[in-house]
Design an enzyme around this catalytic site. Structure first.
Site, mmCIF file in Angstrom:
data_model
loop_
_atom_site.group_PDB
_atom_site.id
_atom_site.type_symbol
_atom_site.label_atom_id
_atom_site.label_comp_id
_atom_site.label_asym_id
_atom_site.label_seq_id
_atom_site.Cartn_x
_atom_site.Cartn_y
_atom_site.Cartn_z
ATOM 1 N N ASP A 67 0.796 -1.230 0.000
ATOM 2 C CA ASP A 67 0.000 0.000 0.000
ATOM 3 C C ASP A 67 0.830 1.283 0.000
ATOM 4 O O ASP A 67 0.306 2.350 -0.317
ATOM 5 C CB ASP A 67 -0.963 -0.017 1.203
ATOM 6 C CG ASP A 67 -2.007 -1.095 1.022
ATOM 7 O OD1 ASP A 67 -2.481 -1.257 -0.114
ATOM 8 O OD2 ASP A 67 -2.311 -1.800 2.000
ATOM 9 N N ARG A 86 -2.190 4.982 8.779
ATOM 10 C CA ARG A 86 -1.123 4.419 7.939
ATOM 11 C C ARG A 86 -0.303 5.483 7.200
ATOM 12 O O ARG A 86 0.683 5.142 6.536
ATOM 13 C CB ARG A 86 -1.718 3.412 6.930
ATOM 14 C CG ARG A 86 -2.456 2.256 7.591
ATOM 15 C CD ARG A 86 -2.697 1.105 6.636
ATOM 16 N NE ARG A 86 -1.439 0.528 6.152
ATOM 17 C CZ ARG A 86 -1.333 -0.392 5.206
ATOM 18 N NH1 ARG A 86 -2.434 -0.844 4.626
ATOM 19 N NH2 ARG A 86 -0.161 -0.864 4.832
ATOM 20 N N HIS A 161 -9.904 -2.564 -1.419
ATOM 21 C CA HIS A 161 -9.120 -2.015 -2.528
ATOM 22 C C HIS A 161 -9.591 -2.610 -3.864
ATOM 23 O O HIS A 161 -10.244 -3.654 -3.880
ATOM 24 C CB HIS A 161 -7.639 -2.390 -2.363
ATOM 25 C CG HIS A 161 -6.945 -1.724 -1.226
ATOM 26 N ND1 HIS A 161 -6.286 -2.429 -0.249
ATOM 27 C CD2 HIS A 161 -6.789 -0.419 -0.920
ATOM 28 C CE1 HIS A 161 -5.748 -1.577 0.625
ATOM 29 N NE2 HIS A 161 -6.042 -0.360 0.241
ATOM 30 N N CYS A 248 -0.853 -7.778 -1.077
ATOM 31 C CA CYS A 248 -0.546 -6.765 -0.044
ATOM 32 C C CYS A 248 0.801 -6.991 0.624
ATOM 33 O O CYS A 248 1.410 -6.050 1.126
ATOM 34 C CB CYS A 248 -1.577 -6.787 1.070
ATOM 35 S SG CYS A 248 -3.239 -7.085 0.552
HETATM 36 C C1 CIR Z 1 -5.639 -1.980 6.034
HETATM 37 O O1 CIR Z 1 -6.852 -1.917 6.284
HETATM 38 O O2 CIR Z 1 -5.007 -1.049 5.555
HETATM 39 C C2 CIR Z 1 -4.929 -3.287 6.311
HETATM 40 N N1 CIR Z 1 -5.466 -3.905 7.470
HETATM 41 C C3 CIR Z 1 -5.054 -4.228 5.125
HETATM 42 C C4 CIR Z 1 -4.338 -3.716 3.913
HETATM 43 C C5 CIR Z 1 -4.395 -4.686 2.789
HETATM 44 N N2 CIR Z 1 -3.634 -4.219 1.689
HETATM 45 C C6 CIR Z 1 -3.874 -4.491 0.430
HETATM 46 O O3 CIR Z 1 -4.902 -5.076 0.119
HETATM 47 N N3 CIR Z 1 -3.052 -4.022 -0.488
#
Ligand code: CIR
Length: 257
Positions: A67, A86, A161, A248
Site C-alpha cells: 500500500d 497508515r 481495494h 498486499c
Molecule cells: C488496512 O486496512 O489497511 C490493512 N489492514 C489491510 C491492507 C491490505 N492491503 C492491500 O490489500 N493491499
C-alpha cells in the site's frame, strides 16, 4: 513480466491492532509469522530476490507493504496512504525503494493505497476507494503517463481495494468478482469470474509463470488450472482476518527501464 526482486516486511507483534472490517476473529501472531515466512520462501523458490524488512510495531499494518508504493519500470511512486493510521508508513519504505528506483510521490490532498493499483500490460487501472481519492489517482495517472502508460479510474464500490476484487493472472487475463466483471473498463480483457463464495481468492498474485492463490478456494483453483496455468496455494487465514491478501504482502520489481 518477470519479477526479479521483492520487498516485504515481517509482521509486528502488534499486527492484530491493525485496521480491519473482518468478522473472522482475532489473528494469531505465531501463525501469521509462519504464513509470512512461507510466502517469502515461495517467492524465493520462484526466483525472486526478497529483501525482508524489520517489523514496525508502531504501524501494525506495515507488513502490508504494497500500500505504501507503486513500482513502475522506471520509477517508484511513494503513496500517501488513505487511512490516517497508515500515513506515516510511506516514509519508512523510501530507503529500500531508493536502492532500486528514482522516487516520485503522491502528495496531499491526493491519497492512494497501492492495493488500488492494478497493472495489465501498458495500462494501469486505479481504484477509487475509501483509500484512494480522485486527486491521488490523477497524480498517479500523470506520472504513469509520462512513463509510457495509459490509465483508467475504476470505482471500487464494495471491498477495501481494487485488488481485493480483481487481479491479473496472465497476459490480458484477470480474475475478477462478478460485481466488477461486467464493468466497461475491463471489457477488452479475458475475465475469469469468481464464485461469490470465493471472492477472497480474487487477490491472486502472478509470479514468474505461477499464479499464487489463497488456500481453500477449490473452484477458483480449478478455473485457473483449466486455463493451463500453474497454481500455487498459500495459507492466508491470518492476513484475511486483517483484510489483507497475497498482493498486499510485497512490493515487486522487475528489471528497471
Ligand atoms: C488496512 O486496512 O489497511 C490493512 N489492514 C489491510 C491492507 C491490505 N492491503 C492491500 O490489500 N493491499
Amino acid at each position: 513480466m518477470s519479477l526479479t526482486h521483492a520487498i516485504v516486511r515481517r509482521p509486528a507483534p502488534t499486527f492484530a491492532a491493525g485496521i480491519t472490517t473482518s468478522a473472522l476473529g482475532r489473528p494469531d501472531y505465531e501463525i501469521m509469522q509462519q504464513q509470512h515466512a512461507a510466502y517469502v520462501e515461495l517467492l524465493r523458490e520462484l526466483g525472486v530476490d526478497v529483501a525482508v524488512l524489520d517489523p514496525l510495531p508502531e504501524f501494525p499494518d506495515a507488513h502490508f507493504v504494497e500500500d505504501v508504493a507503486v513500482i513502475l519500470p522506471e520509477v517508484a511512486i511513494v503513496t500517501n496512504p488513505g487511512a490516517p493510521a497508515r500515513t506515516g508508513e510511506a516514509a519508512t519504505i523510501e530507503a529500500s525503494l531508493g536502492e532500486h528506483r528514482v522516487l516520485e510521490r503522491i502528495m496531499a490532498p491526493g491519497t492512494m493505497d497501492g492495493g488500488d493499483v492494478l497493472r495489465v500490460g501498458k495500462h494501469y487501472f486505479v481504484g477509487i476507494s475509501e483509500r484512494t481519492n480522485d486527486a491521488g489517482a490523477k497524480q498517479f495517472g500523470e506520472i504513469a503517463f509520462r512513463h509510457g502508460f495509459r490509465w483508467t479510474a475504476v470505482p471500487v464500490g464494495a471491498g477495501l481495494h481494487l485488488k481485493s476484487s480483481v487481479n491479473r493472472i496472465a497476459d490480458d487475463t484477470i480474475l475478477v468478482t462478478e460485481r466488477l466483471a461486467t464493468r466497461d473498463e475491463f471489457r477488452k480483457l479475458r475475465r475469469v469470474v469468481l464464485d461469490e463464495a470465493e471472492e477472497y481468492a480474487a487477490n491472486a498474485l502472478s509470479v514468474n509463470g505461477k499464479v499464487l492463490i489463497a488456500k481453500g478456494f477449490p473452484r477458483t483453483r480449478d478455473r485457473i488450472v483449466d486455463l493451463g496455468l500453474d497454481v500455487r496455494e498459500l495459507e492466508m487465514s491470518e492476513s484475511e482476518k486483517m483484510d489483507g491478501g497475497l498482493t498486499c504482502l510485497s512490493l515487486r520489481l522487475g528489471p528497471r527501464g
